[in-house]
Design an enzyme around this catalytic site. Structure first.
Site, PDB file in Angstrom:
ATOM      1  N   TRP A   1     -62.880 -72.399   3.143  1.00 35.14           N
ATOM      2  CA  TRP A   1     -63.625 -73.291   2.250  1.00 35.14           C
ATOM      3  C   TRP A   1     -64.075 -74.547   3.021  1.00 35.14           C
ATOM      4  O   TRP A   1     -63.291 -75.147   3.755  1.00 35.14           O
ATOM      5  CB  TRP A   1     -62.730 -73.709   1.064  1.00 35.14           C
TER       6      TRP A   1
ATOM      7  N   ASP B   1     -73.734 -79.534 -13.515  1.00 41.54           N
ATOM      8  CA  ASP B   1     -72.736 -78.659 -12.875  1.00 41.54           C
ATOM      9  C   ASP B   1     -71.538 -78.476 -13.807  1.00 41.54           C
ATOM     10  O   ASP B   1     -71.638 -78.602 -15.034  1.00 41.54           O
ATOM     11  CB  ASP B   1     -72.352 -79.266 -11.510  1.00 41.54           C
ATOM     12  N   ASP B   2     -70.417 -78.231 -13.261  1.00 44.30           N
ATOM     13  CA  ASP B   2     -69.172 -77.934 -13.988  1.00 44.30           C
ATOM     14  C   ASP B   2     -68.835 -79.032 -15.011  1.00 44.30           C
ATOM     15  O   ASP B   2     -69.133 -80.198 -14.801  1.00 44.30           O
ATOM     16  CB  ASP B   2     -68.051 -77.851 -12.932  1.00 44.30           C
TER      17      ASP B   2
ATOM     18  N   ARG C   1     -56.952 -72.271  -8.779  1.00 39.51           N
ATOM     19  CA  ARG C   1     -57.723 -73.309  -9.490  1.00 39.51           C
ATOM     20  C   ARG C   1     -57.493 -73.189 -11.005  1.00 39.51           C
ATOM     21  O   ARG C   1     -58.413 -73.308 -11.809  1.00 39.51           O
ATOM     22  CB  ARG C   1     -59.212 -73.188  -9.177  1.00 39.51           C
TER      23      ARG C   1
ATOM     24  N   LYS D   1     -76.681 -71.954 -11.777  1.00 38.32           N
ATOM     25  CA  LYS D   1     -75.805 -71.877 -10.604  1.00 38.32           C
ATOM     26  C   LYS D   1     -74.640 -70.979 -11.002  1.00 38.32           C
ATOM     27  O   LYS D   1     -73.863 -71.330 -11.895  1.00 38.32           O
ATOM     28  CB  LYS D   1     -75.322 -73.287 -10.242  1.00 38.32           C
ATOM     29  N   TRP D   2     -74.548 -69.834 -10.366  1.00 36.01           N
ATOM     30  CA  TRP D   2     -73.560 -68.795 -10.725  1.00 36.01           C
ATOM     31  C   TRP D   2     -72.383 -68.932  -9.765  1.00 36.01           C
ATOM     32  O   TRP D   2     -72.419 -68.423  -8.654  1.00 36.01           O
ATOM     33  CB  TRP D   2     -74.221 -67.427 -10.602  1.00 36.01           C
ATOM     34  N   ASP D   3     -71.356 -69.615 -10.211  1.00 37.46           N
ATOM     35  CA  ASP D   3     -70.231 -69.933  -9.327  1.00 37.46           C
ATOM     36  C   ASP D   3     -69.110 -68.897  -9.480  1.00 37.46           C
ATOM     37  O   ASP D   3     -69.061 -68.140 -10.450  1.00 37.46           O
ATOM     38  CB  ASP D   3     -69.717 -71.340  -9.666  1.00 37.46           C
TER      39      ASP D   3
ATOM     40  N   ASN E   1     -65.049 -69.282  -8.294  1.00 43.09           N
ATOM     41  CA  ASN E   1     -64.208 -70.168  -7.502  1.00 43.09           C
ATOM     42  C   ASN E   1     -62.847 -69.640  -7.100  1.00 43.09           C
ATOM     43  O   ASN E   1     -61.992 -70.422  -6.707  1.00 43.09           O
ATOM     44  CB  ASN E   1     -64.026 -71.486  -8.250  1.00 43.09           C
TER      45      ASN E   1
ATOM     46  N   CYS F   1     -73.080 -68.911  -5.871  1.00 47.57           N
ATOM     47  CA  CYS F   1     -72.141 -69.862  -5.261  1.00 47.57           C
ATOM     48  C   CYS F   1     -70.753 -69.262  -5.424  1.00 47.57           C
ATOM     49  O   CYS F   1     -70.488 -68.577  -6.407  1.00 47.57           O
ATOM     50  CB  CYS F   1     -72.256 -71.193  -6.005  1.00 47.57           C
TER      51      CYS F   1
ATOM     52  N   ASP G   1     -69.524 -76.198   0.478  1.00 45.78           N
ATOM     53  CA  ASP G   1     -69.302 -77.489  -0.176  1.00 45.78           C
ATOM     54  C   ASP G   1     -69.315 -78.621   0.842  1.00 45.78           C
ATOM     55  O   ASP G   1     -69.201 -79.784   0.470  1.00 45.78           O
ATOM     56  CB  ASP G   1     -67.974 -77.486  -0.940  1.00 45.78           C
TER      57      ASP G   1
HETATM   58  C1  DGJ Z   1     -67.551 -75.067  -6.370  1.00 44.89           C
HETATM   59  C2  DGJ Z   1     -68.974 -75.290  -5.945  1.00 44.89           C
HETATM   60  O1  DGJ Z   1     -69.134 -74.917  -4.618  1.00 44.89           O
HETATM   61  C3  DGJ Z   1     -69.333 -76.747  -6.179  1.00 44.89           C
HETATM   62  O2  DGJ Z   1     -70.630 -76.988  -5.746  1.00 44.89           O
HETATM   63  C4  DGJ Z   1     -69.175 -77.080  -7.631  1.00 44.89           C
HETATM   64  O3  DGJ Z   1     -70.090 -76.365  -8.395  1.00 44.89           O
HETATM   65  C5  DGJ Z   1     -67.752 -76.780  -8.073  1.00 44.89           C
HETATM   66  N1  DGJ Z   1     -67.392 -75.427  -7.759  1.00 44.89           N
HETATM   67  C6  DGJ Z   1     -67.608 -77.008  -9.552  1.00 44.89           C
HETATM   68  O4  DGJ Z   1     -66.396 -76.599 -10.031  1.00 44.89           O
END
Ligand code: DGJ
Length: 768
Positions: A191, A358-359, A435, A468-470, A472, A516, A538
């Protein structure tokens, strides 16, 4: 072009040839993959010949072969080949098989079912191999594409045995090289430090590069390069391999004592097995292969063409991306509708075109421990709902974008409370969180159906122009109740994800999607078949980003790489940087800002405004022009590249320094691929310096960039303009000799260019 001539199969692209044949035993012998060769009556001058090798032999009355040595197109257990294998199956405990040539076909609209495919294929050669005893058919596919040297390979297995068999491994591609001296380049990381170039001499034994966490992963990228030892940027042979797949992948490189190297890639079998019932087929994902005899730069050029033309698709394939402003690094979870509107308004005043929330906008989400899966507005922050915010943003004349993490669920969510069975868990163990979230079971078609409806409706309700399709977290606890065999879960997850993405893209053809995964955790050709760009990392601090982007650019074109200007000091590295350097690095990608413009100094505000205006004039060239690396920020004393329009009328040249050094070598702008006979004007993009930020305590030193009239200039000065070097010369002169850039600060001469640590410059080159 695919030519079938007797028992030879020849696949030609403009600059490469791939050649193999069926030998008298029915085994597919690999003959050659390299620089293009003409058609010959026969290729015996190039063939390995009968009977090379040791160990067990396979023979009939016409031919004899040792499969432990022979270069082949596919390999399987049981006939003497002791190397890593393309195929491993288990038929009720019997692991051996023998696949011999049965026939072939040329297909014109071949597609692998359920998986993303490279599109606009020229033609596909399908070779059928049969294990007659077991009644199994292995098929190898080879496809060519107009305008690129990239070819794709895949494989499938059909079971007609009358009973269930288990596939323990079915890889997509195999190449047996008749030489063993190679440099292997791979891209690994973690990361915020993705795509770090790793370079090694290929050693004896097996080198495996792969992912095991359910994603293509940034730990080891599926894109790899195998180079001859004399390969450079502009000369020598190299091969680039990638996979059109977003799940666990593996690439094997086996160097043996007989001076051969076997390369294989496909789905990583560490966590994979697949039960194939009678009458069913299993398809491996497409693998991409490219050979360049002109060094790495040409390999990159071919990959960029392939990705732009045959991977990225839909309305946004060649459309300019709007300049976005994203609230994440500015506000994280701490926003109100008022703050968002103020941020968007300021962004709009400075020239931004798309506001991205965003989030944190949904459920009860004020931190990362809740509400994933509840895709309706967080009314504590957005009392008028998400549609109302979208209206306000649209009324300002901005597009509206929203963040989703559709594949995840928080335990503290209405979705989890209603459907705990939707999360991937293991019946015997406490589920592992990352997370504070769990992964939804996309291997289960019921969950995918729910998501298609639920996430689709949320996108529609929010009137999104951009998503933005995240994603994590990595996948663990993958015991899906939808399959009896745990080895199937992760591949079924990938298939479920692709069905989900396909349905969403079909419902929202006009929406711009960006992939993402905690930055660059899922950067692959599979995701790019659905979304035209990915968020690269990031880490947006320009020097770190320059390195990440240089690696990514080896395979992926500029338009695919999401890159933003964020605040200084940087959130991940705490390093200070100039906003102009942040812009110079970010502007080559899918571009935007990720900061609060209300908090910028006057000088930086002025810079941002000028940057956006300059970007809008040049964005098509920046995103879709042909990229050529000149030198490497990782391996050389400074990083340089040029992006040239296909008609050679204009170009952008980038120079990026490493840390400041006194008396560093003078820089030259030395582009490539211009029209040698045309006259070009070169003009530097003029930058602003915040005087106090740059000069600080040395403001009375007259040697700084301010020149001989420095005292006059320093009066009440806050914003200093950088140099603006201009020149005019023939393309041939610029390419062969180069343009001498002004001396840098600290070079002992009268310095004209202030190049601090990690300073960058951009030059526009235009045909007169
Ligand atoms: C991870 C992404 O890479 C960030 O840009 C952001 O959107 C965060 N998640 C939000 O939780």
């Amino acid at each position: 072009m695919i030519t079938v001539q007797g028992n030879y199969f020849k696949i030609d692209t403009k600059k490469s040839t791939y050649l193999f044949k069926v030998n008298p035993l029915g085994i597919l012998e690999h003959i050659y993959y390299g620089k293009a060769i003409p058609n010959e009556k026969d290729y015996s001058f190039l063939e390995e010949g009968e009977g090379c090798g040791y160990g067990v032999m396979m023979k009939n009355d016409r031919y004899l072969a040792y499969l432990d040595h022979l270069s082949q197109e596919c390999s399987f257990k049981g006939r003497g080949d002791t190397r890593e294998l393309l195929l491993q199956i288990d038929c009720s405990g019997d692991l051996e098989c023998e696949f011999l040539y049965e026939g072939h076909e040329i297909l014109h609209d071949f597609e692998i079912p359920g998986l993303p495919n490279a599109n606009h294929k020229e033609e596909t050669l399908a070779i059928y191999l049969k294990d007659k005893a077991k009644k199994l058919t292995l098929c190898l596919y080879y496809s060519t594409y107009p305008g690129t040297d990239v070819i794709t390979r895949s494989s499938s297995l059909k079971n007609d045995s009358g009973k269930k068999i288990r596939i323990n491994r079915l890889l997509s591609s195999q190449i047996d090289f008749d030489e063993d001296e190679f440099i292997l380049k791979t891209f690994g990381g973690t990361w915020a430090k993705e795509s770090v170039l790793q370079k090694r001499t290929l050693q004896h034994g097996v080198t495996k590069i792969g992912s095991n966490n359910g994603h293509s992963s940034c730990i080891h990228s599926p894109f790899v390069v195998l180079e001859k030892p004399d390969c450079s940027l502009t000369s020598g042979g190299c091969y680039g391999f990638n996979l059109i797949y977003s799940g666990n992948h593996a690439g094997y490189f086996e160097r043996n004592n007989l001076h051969k190297v076997r390369f294989l890639n496909g789905i990583n079998d560490d966590s994979f097995s697949w039960d194939l019932s009678d009458g069913e087929s299993f398809f491996a994902p497409e693998a991409t292969l490219c050979y360049s005899s002109e060094g790495e730069r040409e390999l990159t050029h071919q990959y960029h063409r392939f990705v732009r033309e045959h991977i990225v698709r839909g309305e946004w394939q060649y459309k300019d991306h709007p300049v976005l402003i994203n609230d994440w690094e500015a506000l994280t979870f701490n926003f109100t509708e008022e703050k968002l509107v103020a941020l968007a308004r300021r962004g709009k005043e400075l020239g931004c075109e798309l506001f991205v929330l965003d989030d944190g906008w949904f459920g009860k989400r004020n931190s990362d421990n809740t509400s994933l899966g509840d895709w309706h507005a967080n009314l504590a922050k957005l009392p008028n709902g998400i549609g109302s915010l979208a209206d306000k943003i649209h009324e300002m004349g901005l597009l509206f974008g929203l963040w989703f993490e559709p594949e995840m669920v928080s335990r503290d969510s209405d979705l989890y409370r209603a459907h705990p069975e939707f999360a991937l868990t293991h019946k015997d163990y406490e589920p592992l969180e990352s997370r504070n979230q769990l992964v939804l079971d996309l291997a289960n078609p019921v969950v995918v159906d729910y998501l298609i409806e639920n996430v689709g409706n949320a996108i529609a309700e929010a009137k999104c122009d951009y998503v933005k399709w995240d994603c994590n977290r990595v996948i663990s606890d993958y015991l899906s109740p939808s399959t009896l065999n745990q080895g199937e879960t992760l591949h079924r997850y990938a298939l479920g994800l692709y069905r989900f993405l396909g349905a969403i893209m079909k419902r929202f053809p006009h929406v711009l999607f960006e992939s993402c995964a905690a930055g660059g955790e899922r950067v692959d050709l599979g995701m790019l078949c659905y979304m035209p760009s990915f968020w690269a990392s990031d880490d947006t601090e320009p020097f770190e980003r320059e390195k990440i982007q240089e690696s990514l650019l080896m395979c992926y074109p500029q338009s695919c790489i999401g890159a933003h200007v964020s605040a200084s000091p940087n959130h991940q590295t705490l390093r200070e940087s100039q906003i102009e350097d942040r812009f110079n690095v970010a502007c080559i990608g899918a571009f935007g800002y990720e900061l609060d413009p209300n908090e910028l100094s006057d000088v930086d505000t002025k810079s941002m405004c000028e940057q956006i205006a300059w970007y809008k004039q040049n964005r098509h060239l920046l995103a879709f022009g042909d990229y050529y690396k000149i030198s490497s920020i990782v391996e050389d004393c400074r990083g340089q590249f040029v992006i040239v329009s296909p008609d050679q009328k204009e170009a952008i040249y980038f120079v990026g320094n490493k840390t400041f050094e006194l008396y560093s070598p003078q820089a030259f702008l030395k582009p490539v691929h211009l029209d040698p006979d045309a006259v070009y004007e070169v003009e530097e993009r003029q930058q602003n310096f915040d005087f106090y930020q740059v000069h600080g305590r040395v403001k009375n030193d007259k040697r700084t960039l301010t020149g001989p009239d420095w005292q006059e200039k320093l009066k009440d000065v806050e914003c200093l303009k950088s140099e603006k070097q201009v020149a005019s010369a023939l393309g041939a002169s610029l390419m062969n000799a180069g343009m001498r850039l002004d001396y840098e600060w600290g070079s002992g001469r009268l310095p004209k260019r202030l190049m601090l640590d990690y300073s960058t410059r951009i030059y526009k080159i235009k045909k007169k």
